[in-house]
Design an enzyme around this catalytic site. Structure first.
Site, short mmCIF file in Angstrom:
data_model
loop_
_atom_site.label_atom_id
_atom_site.label_comp_id
_atom_site.label_asym_id
_atom_site.label_seq_id
_atom_site.Cartn_x
_atom_site.Cartn_y
_atom_site.Cartn_z
N HIS A 1 0.84 -1.21 0.00
CA HIS A 1 0.00 0.00 0.00
C HIS A 1 0.87 1.25 0.00
O HIS A 1 1.74 1.40 0.85
CB HIS A 1 -0.92 0.02 1.23
CG HIS A 1 -2.09 -0.90 1.10
ND1 HIS A 1 -3.21 -0.77 1.87
CD2 HIS A 1 -2.32 -1.95 0.27
CE1 HIS A 1 -4.09 -1.70 1.52
NE2 HIS A 1 -3.57 -2.44 0.55
N TYR B 1 -9.30 5.51 7.44
CA TYR B 1 -9.48 5.90 8.84
C TYR B 1 -10.55 6.98 8.87
O TYR B 1 -10.39 8.02 8.23
CB TYR B 1 -8.19 6.48 9.41
CG TYR B 1 -7.07 5.49 9.64
CD1 TYR B 1 -6.26 5.04 8.60
CD2 TYR B 1 -6.81 5.00 10.93
CE1 TYR B 1 -5.23 4.14 8.82
CE2 TYR B 1 -5.77 4.09 11.15
CZ TYR B 1 -5.00 3.67 10.09
OH TYR B 1 -3.97 2.78 10.33
N PRO C 1 -3.84 0.70 18.74
CA PRO C 1 -3.59 0.19 17.39
C PRO C 1 -3.82 1.22 16.26
O PRO C 1 -3.58 0.92 15.11
CB PRO C 1 -4.56 -0.97 17.26
CG PRO C 1 -5.57 -0.78 18.30
CD PRO C 1 -4.94 0.01 19.39
N LYS D 1 1.18 0.02 15.00
CA LYS D 1 2.59 -0.03 15.42
C LYS D 1 2.96 -1.19 16.33
O LYS D 1 4.14 -1.48 16.50
CB LYS D 1 2.93 1.27 16.15
CG LYS D 1 2.94 2.49 15.24
CD LYS D 1 3.94 2.32 14.11
CE LYS D 1 3.86 3.43 13.10
NZ LYS D 1 4.60 3.11 11.87
N TYR E 1 4.00 6.75 9.70
CA TYR E 1 3.16 5.60 9.41
C TYR E 1 3.96 4.50 8.71
O TYR E 1 3.85 3.32 9.06
CB TYR E 1 1.96 6.01 8.54
CG TYR E 1 0.85 4.97 8.53
CD1 TYR E 1 0.86 3.90 7.64
CD2 TYR E 1 -0.21 5.05 9.44
CE1 TYR E 1 -0.14 2.95 7.64
CE2 TYR E 1 -1.22 4.08 9.45
CZ TYR E 1 -1.17 3.04 8.55
OH TYR E 1 -2.16 2.08 8.55
P1 FAS Z 1 2.39 -11.22 21.88
O1 FAS Z 1 1.34 -10.93 22.91
O2 FAS Z 1 2.02 -11.28 20.45
O3 FAS Z 1 3.10 -12.63 22.21
C1 FAS Z 1 3.39 -12.99 23.53
C2 FAS Z 1 3.43 -14.51 23.58
O4 FAS Z 1 3.81 -14.91 24.89
C3 FAS Z 1 2.06 -15.13 23.30
O5 FAS Z 1 2.17 -16.16 22.35
C4 FAS Z 1 1.64 -15.67 24.66
O6 FAS Z 1 0.87 -16.87 24.55
C5 FAS Z 1 2.98 -15.96 25.31
N1 FAS Z 1 2.93 -15.96 26.77
C6 FAS Z 1 2.25 -15.13 27.58
N2 FAS Z 1 2.47 -15.46 28.87
C7 FAS Z 1 3.32 -16.52 28.87
C8 FAS Z 1 3.92 -17.32 29.87
N3 FAS Z 1 3.69 -17.07 31.17
N4 FAS Z 1 4.74 -18.33 29.49
C9 FAS Z 1 5.00 -18.57 28.17
N5 FAS Z 1 4.45 -17.86 27.16
C10 FAS Z 1 3.63 -16.85 27.52
N6 FAS Z 1 -1.13 -4.25 16.84
C11 FAS Z 1 -1.24 -3.61 15.66
O7 FAS Z 1 -0.26 -3.04 15.18
N7 FAS Z 1 -2.45 -3.59 14.99
C12 FAS Z 1 -3.56 -4.23 15.48
O8 FAS Z 1 -4.62 -4.20 14.87
C13 FAS Z 1 -3.48 -4.92 16.69
N8 FAS Z 1 -4.55 -5.60 17.20
C14 FAS Z 1 -4.43 -6.24 18.41
C15 FAS Z 1 -5.52 -6.96 18.96
C16 FAS Z 1 -5.40 -7.60 20.20
C17 FAS Z 1 -6.59 -8.37 20.79
C18 FAS Z 1 -4.20 -7.51 20.92
C19 FAS Z 1 -4.08 -8.15 22.30
C20 FAS Z 1 -3.12 -6.82 20.39
C21 FAS Z 1 -3.22 -6.19 19.12
N9 FAS Z 1 -2.14 -5.52 18.54
C22 FAS Z 1 -2.23 -4.88 17.35
C23 FAS Z 1 -0.88 -5.49 19.18
C24 FAS Z 1 -0.18 -6.78 18.88
O9 FAS Z 1 -0.07 -6.96 17.50
C25 FAS Z 1 1.14 -6.77 19.61
O10 FAS Z 1 1.79 -5.53 19.47
C26 FAS Z 1 2.06 -7.89 19.18
O11 FAS Z 1 1.36 -9.10 19.31
C27 FAS Z 1 3.30 -7.84 20.07
O12 FAS Z 1 4.00 -9.00 19.90
P2 FAS Z 1 4.74 -9.69 21.15
O13 FAS Z 1 5.47 -8.67 21.91
O14 FAS Z 1 5.45 -10.86 20.58
O15 FAS Z 1 3.56 -10.16 22.13
C1 PHB Z 2 -5.46 -4.07 10.80
O1 PHB Z 2 -5.50 -4.32 9.58
O2 PHB Z 2 -5.72 -4.93 11.67
C2 PHB Z 2 -5.09 -2.68 11.25
C3 PHB Z 2 -4.66 -1.77 10.30
C4 PHB Z 2 -4.32 -0.49 10.72
C5 PHB Z 2 -4.43 -0.16 12.05
C6 PHB Z 2 -4.86 -1.09 13.00
C7 PHB Z 2 -5.21 -2.36 12.59
O3 PHB Z 2 -4.10 1.11 12.46
#
Ligand code: FAS
Ligand code: PHB
Length: 396
Positions: A75, A204, A296, A300, A388
């Site tokens: 994009h 957005y 989100p 980032k 961005y």
């Molecule tokens: P993660 O949370 O991805 O990974 C951590 C890992 O550690 C998981 O697999 C978990 O099972 C494991 N873990 C936890 N406790 C543990 C323990 N005690 N022992 C062993 N393992 C354990 N970011 C965006 O940029 N755009 C989005 O749209 C977006 N949507 C999101 C929606 C949700 C519901 C959530 C919660 C987050 C969202 N995020 C989004 C943010 C997300 O993408 C995070 O920034 C990203 O997963 C970060 O990656 P990690 O730091 O690896 O953490």
């Molecule tokens: C997504 O595609 O999940 C998404 C894209 C842009 C955002 C947040 C989430 O700012």
């Protein structure tokens, strides 16, 4: 009690833990990942969707970008809808031709798990009662139960990549860390729908009823979000109500229509900004959501997690190759420079686009003026575009 030994023990198989293990492998450093959930769970968990230019380049440079290049959507801009208008932020013009790639986080996770296992890496899934100990001294150990047996993984360093609800940050003694937090008075209700995206690029939308976002996963799968109350109950949002709200907020009364379809998944994500300082204690290093959370709106979260582990991998490589620990000692400071700039951008995008309960008509007009400015001024647009697509990695 099973005893194991590795150089770097990693807690968590999300983007941070998996990419750290991958980067370490490329420099001949051994790592073992201990993950609480199953492989299927981590590979199917729907989360982020947008990769910064620098993260795309890093995946390609480190040999795990092939599927992303084939299936990811490149994009060159995003759209802002406000005040009945839709205006485009052109990355090609405003961000030196850089772009973002729409490619699901869970696809990145699948590619990383496959690369780790393909390279003979060790990921222990479904580990229970995981503990991180000994990181205040010279002999850190990760203790966990797997296959009904208690295990000890002795390592030189522990990387806490266990997300915002993990155990690593909370294993650090009280008083050693300082947290900075901002909780927003709203949440995002997100859906994944089998419906062709009604726009080629993200939209957005700032609307008096609340924020909405049109994103996508493929030419046939839409990813859509609406701002809701922070304590909203998903049961109050049947599919038709979600679609109706999306049509109003994204359509802007212009007759433009979203394509609707079966909702495959829906969930509510809280919105908050969080940073813990420092991101290390003794031989324990925190990375990704274990150390910080961004709303989100700026897309980032995952990108910041990967930026952290890029710094940590280079610091560990310096230690194992030269014995020097200066990069390890500077880990937090190096990461926090980027983290706080990304926190600012994510806060700014959130503040500009969302309806806040305490807003007065003045605030609403101010928001519209800010959106008008960033979409009509080259300088204004460039500041949004360069953040961005992703700020350059700035560590030496
Ligand atoms: P993660 O949370 O991805 O990974 C951590 C890992 O550690 C998981 O697999 C978990 O099972 C494991 N873990 C936890 N406790 C543990 C323990 N005690 N022992 C062993 N393992 C354990 N970011 C965006 O940029 N755009 C989005 O749209 C977006 N949507 C999101 C929606 C949700 C519901 C959530 C919660 C987050 C969202 N995020 C989004 C943010 C997300 O993408 C995070 O920034 C990203 O997963 C970060 O990656 P990690 O730091 O690896 O953490
Ligand atoms: C997504 O595609 O999940 C998404 C894209 C842009 C955002 C947040 C989430 O700012």
């Amino acid at each position: 009690m099973g005893k194991m030994r590795t150089q770097v023990g990693i807690v968590g198989a999300g983007p941070a833990g998996l990419f750290l293990a991958h980067l370490l492998h490329l420099t001949g450093i051994e790592a073992v990942i201990v993950e609480a959930k199953s492989r299927r769970y981590v590979e199917e968990r729907i989360r982020a969707g947008v990769l910064e230019q620098g993260v795309r380049d890093l995946l390609v440079e480190t040999g795990i970008g092939e599927r992303m290049k084939l299936e990811g959507l490149l994009h060159h801009g995003i759209n802002l809808r406000f005040g009945g208008e839709k205006r485009r932020i052109d990355f090609s013009d405003l961000a030196d031709g850089q772009a973002v790639t729409v490619y699901s986080q869970h696809e990145v996770v699948k590619d990383l798990v496959a690369a780790r296992i393909g390279a003979g890496g060790t990921i222990i899934f479904e580990a229970e009662d995981v503990r991180a100990d000994g990181f205040e001294g010279q002999h850190p150990v990760i203790r966990f139960t797997a296959g009904g047996e208690r295990h000890e993984l002795f390592c030189d360093y522990i990387a806490g990549c266990d997300g915002s609800h993990g155990i690593c940050r909370s294993s650090i003694p009280e008083g050693a860390l300082t947290s900075f937090e901002r909780v927003y008075p709203f949440a995002w209700l997100g859906i994944l729908a089998r419906a062709a995206p009604a726009s080629e690029e993200l939209i957005y939308a700032q609307h008096e009823r609340g924020f909405a976002l049109l994103s996508m996963r493929s030419p046939t799968i839409s990813r859509l979000y609406v701002q809701v109350d922070p304590h909203e109950d998903l049961a109050n949002w049947p599919d038709d109500r979600i679609w109706e709200e999306l049509q109003i907020r994204l359509g802007g009364g212009t007759g433009w229509q979203l394509t609707e379809g079966p909702v495959l998944q829906k969930g509510i994500t809280a919105m908050r900004s969080f940073v813990t300082e420092p991101m290390q204690y003794g031989r324990l290093f925190l990375a990704g959501d274990a150390a910080h959370i961004v709303p989100p709106t700026g897309a980032k979260g995952m990108n910041l997690a990967i930026a952290d582990v890029r710094v940590l991998a280079r610091a560990l490589q310096s230690f194992y190759e030269t014995g020097r620990t200066d990069r390890l000692e500077a880990y937090s400071a190096t990461c926090l420079r980027r983290i706080w700039k990304v926190q600012r951008f994510s806060w700014w995008m959130t503040s500009m686009l969302h309806h806040f309960p305490e807003h007065t008509p003045f605030d609403h007009r101010r928001q519209l003026a800010e959106l008008d400015y960033v979409t009509s001024s080259r300088v204004g647009g460039a500041t949004l575009a360069e953040n961005y697509v992703g700020l350059p990695f700035d560590d030496p």
